[in-house]
Design a protein around this motif. Structure first.
Motif, PDB file in Angstrom:
ATOM      1  N   CYS A  22       0.865  -1.180   0.000  1.00  0.00           N
ATOM      2  CA  CYS A  22       0.000   0.000   0.000  1.00  0.00           C
ATOM      3  C   CYS A  22       0.896   1.223   0.000  1.00  0.00           C
ATOM      4  O   CYS A  22       1.575   1.497   0.991  1.00  0.00           O
ATOM      5  CB  CYS A  22      -0.919  -0.003   1.207  1.00  0.00           C
ATOM      6  N   ALA A  23       0.902   1.942  -1.113  1.00  0.00           N
ATOM      7  CA  ALA A  23       1.688   3.164  -1.236  1.00  0.00           C
ATOM      8  C   ALA A  23       0.824   4.356  -0.864  1.00  0.00           C
ATOM      9  O   ALA A  23      -0.304   4.493  -1.356  1.00  0.00           O
ATOM     10  CB  ALA A  23       2.214   3.301  -2.657  1.00  0.00           C
ATOM     11  N   VAL A  24       1.363   5.214  -0.010  1.00  0.00           N
ATOM     12  CA  VAL A  24       0.609   6.347   0.520  1.00  0.00           C
ATOM     13  C   VAL A  24       1.274   7.647   0.092  1.00  0.00           C
ATOM     14  O   VAL A  24       2.500   7.782   0.191  1.00  0.00           O
ATOM     15  CB  VAL A  24       0.531   6.278   2.051  1.00  0.00           C
ATOM     16  N   SER A  25       0.471   8.602  -0.359  1.00  0.00           N
ATOM     17  CA  SER A  25       0.986   9.909  -0.735  1.00  0.00           C
ATOM     18  C   SER A  25       0.057  10.993  -0.216  1.00  0.00           C
ATOM     19  O   SER A  25      -1.101  10.730   0.130  1.00  0.00           O
ATOM     20  CB  SER A  25       1.118  10.019  -2.261  1.00  0.00           C
ATOM     21  N   GLY A  26       0.590  12.206  -0.163  1.00  0.00           N
ATOM     22  CA  GLY A  26      -0.241  13.349   0.201  1.00  0.00           C
ATOM     23  C   GLY A  26      -0.440  13.552   1.678  1.00  0.00           C
ATOM     24  O   GLY A  26      -1.306  14.318   2.082  1.00  0.00           O
ATOM     25  N   GLY A  27       0.292  12.876   2.509  1.00  0.00           N
ATOM     26  CA  GLY A  27       0.159  13.068   3.950  1.00  0.00           C
ATOM     27  C   GLY A  27       1.500  12.856   4.626  1.00  0.00           C
ATOM     28  O   GLY A  27       2.531  12.825   3.965  1.00  0.00           O
ATOM     29  N   THR A  28       1.482  12.737   5.923  1.00  0.00           N
ATOM     30  CA  THR A  28       2.712  12.472   6.665  1.00  0.00           C
ATOM     31  C   THR A  28       2.706  11.008   7.105  1.00  0.00           C
ATOM     32  O   THR A  28       2.429  10.687   8.267  1.00  0.00           O
ATOM     33  CB  THR A  28       2.835  13.403   7.875  1.00  0.00           C
ATOM     34  N   PHE A  29       3.025  10.151   6.145  1.00  0.00           N
ATOM     35  CA  PHE A  29       2.909   8.701   6.352  1.00  0.00           C
ATOM     36  C   PHE A  29       3.623   8.255   7.615  1.00  0.00           C
ATOM     37  O   PHE A  29       3.091   7.442   8.370  1.00  0.00           O
ATOM     38  CB  PHE A  29       3.485   7.990   5.130  1.00  0.00           C
ATOM     39  N   SER A  30       4.805   8.762   7.845  1.00  0.00           N
ATOM     40  CA  SER A  30       5.621   8.264   8.951  1.00  0.00           C
ATOM     41  C   SER A  30       5.013   8.566  10.313  1.00  0.00           C
ATOM     42  O   SER A  30       5.466   8.031  11.328  1.00  0.00           O
ATOM     43  CB  SER A  30       7.034   8.823   8.868  1.00  0.00           C
ATOM     44  N   SER A  31       3.992   9.404  10.357  1.00  0.00           N
ATOM     45  CA  SER A  31       3.349   9.725  11.631  1.00  0.00           C
ATOM     46  C   SER A  31       2.051   8.939  11.856  1.00  0.00           C
ATOM     47  O   SER A  31       1.445   9.068  12.919  1.00  0.00           O
ATOM     48  CB  SER A  31       3.050  11.220  11.717  1.00  0.00           C
ATOM     49  N   TYR A  32       1.637   8.153  10.857  1.00  0.00           N
ATOM     50  CA  TYR A  32       0.362   7.446  10.953  1.00  0.00           C
ATOM     51  C   TYR A  32       0.544   5.997  11.349  1.00  0.00           C
ATOM     52  O   TYR A  32       1.366   5.285  10.751  1.00  0.00           O
ATOM     53  CB  TYR A  32      -0.370   7.435   9.614  1.00  0.00           C
ATOM     54  N   ALA A  33      -0.261   5.523  12.273  1.00  0.00           N
ATOM     55  CA  ALA A  33      -0.463   4.090  12.377  1.00  0.00           C
ATOM     56  C   ALA A  33      -1.301   3.680  11.171  1.00  0.00           C
ATOM     57  O   ALA A  33      -2.186   4.428  10.745  1.00  0.00           O
ATOM     58  CB  ALA A  33      -1.184   3.737  13.670  1.00  0.00           C
ATOM     59  N   MET A  34      -1.003   2.509  10.611  1.00  0.00           N
ATOM     60  CA  MET A  34      -1.674   2.077   9.389  1.00  0.00           C
ATOM     61  C   MET A  34      -2.368   0.739   9.595  1.00  0.00           C
ATOM     62  O   MET A  34      -1.812  -0.170  10.223  1.00  0.00           O
ATOM     63  CB  MET A  34      -0.664   1.931   8.258  1.00  0.00           C
TER      64      MET A  34
END
Length: 116
Positions: A22-34
């Motif tokens: 799952c590739a994530v863009s447009g946010g601060t991925f490293s700060s999110y639990a996924m």
């Protein structure tokens, strides 16, 4: 606007393995639990697994514990789901979503079909 693109699904025989991304863009991925979720035909979307922002903490649904492994690469803004010992009941569309955004963002999902 956060965008998510799931990939890696396919058709596999029971007992086989797949690795979803799952590739994530447009946010601060490293700060999110996924989280990973799945939805089988005619059923509600259900929780599969979640991983903390650092990757140091994970939690799984009982139905996949011991068979699936969630991981992430913050440098690549990507979360993974390694699925082993697949069963026909794992057949579903799989989705990822950021927990810290209230699970309000979803991608198109990736289809996993497990044949018996």
């Amino acid at each position: 606007q956060v965008q998510l693109v799931e990939s890696g699904g396919g058709l596999v025989q029971a007992g086989g393995s797949l690795r979803l991304s799952c590739a994530v863009s447009g946010g601060t991925f490293s700060s999110y639990a996924m989280g990973w979720f799945r939805q089988a035909p005619g059923k509600e979307r259900e929780f599969v697994a979640v991983i903390s922002w650092s990757g140091g903490s994970t939690y799984y649904a009982d139905s996949v514990k011991g068979r699936f492994t969630i991981s992430r690469d913050n440098a690549k803004n990507t979360v993974y789901l390694q699925m082993n010992s697949l069963k026909p009941e794992d057949t579903a569309v799989y989705y990822c979503s950021p927990r810290d955004l209230g699970y309000n963002y979803w991608g198109q999902g990736t289809q996993v079909t497990v044949s018996s």
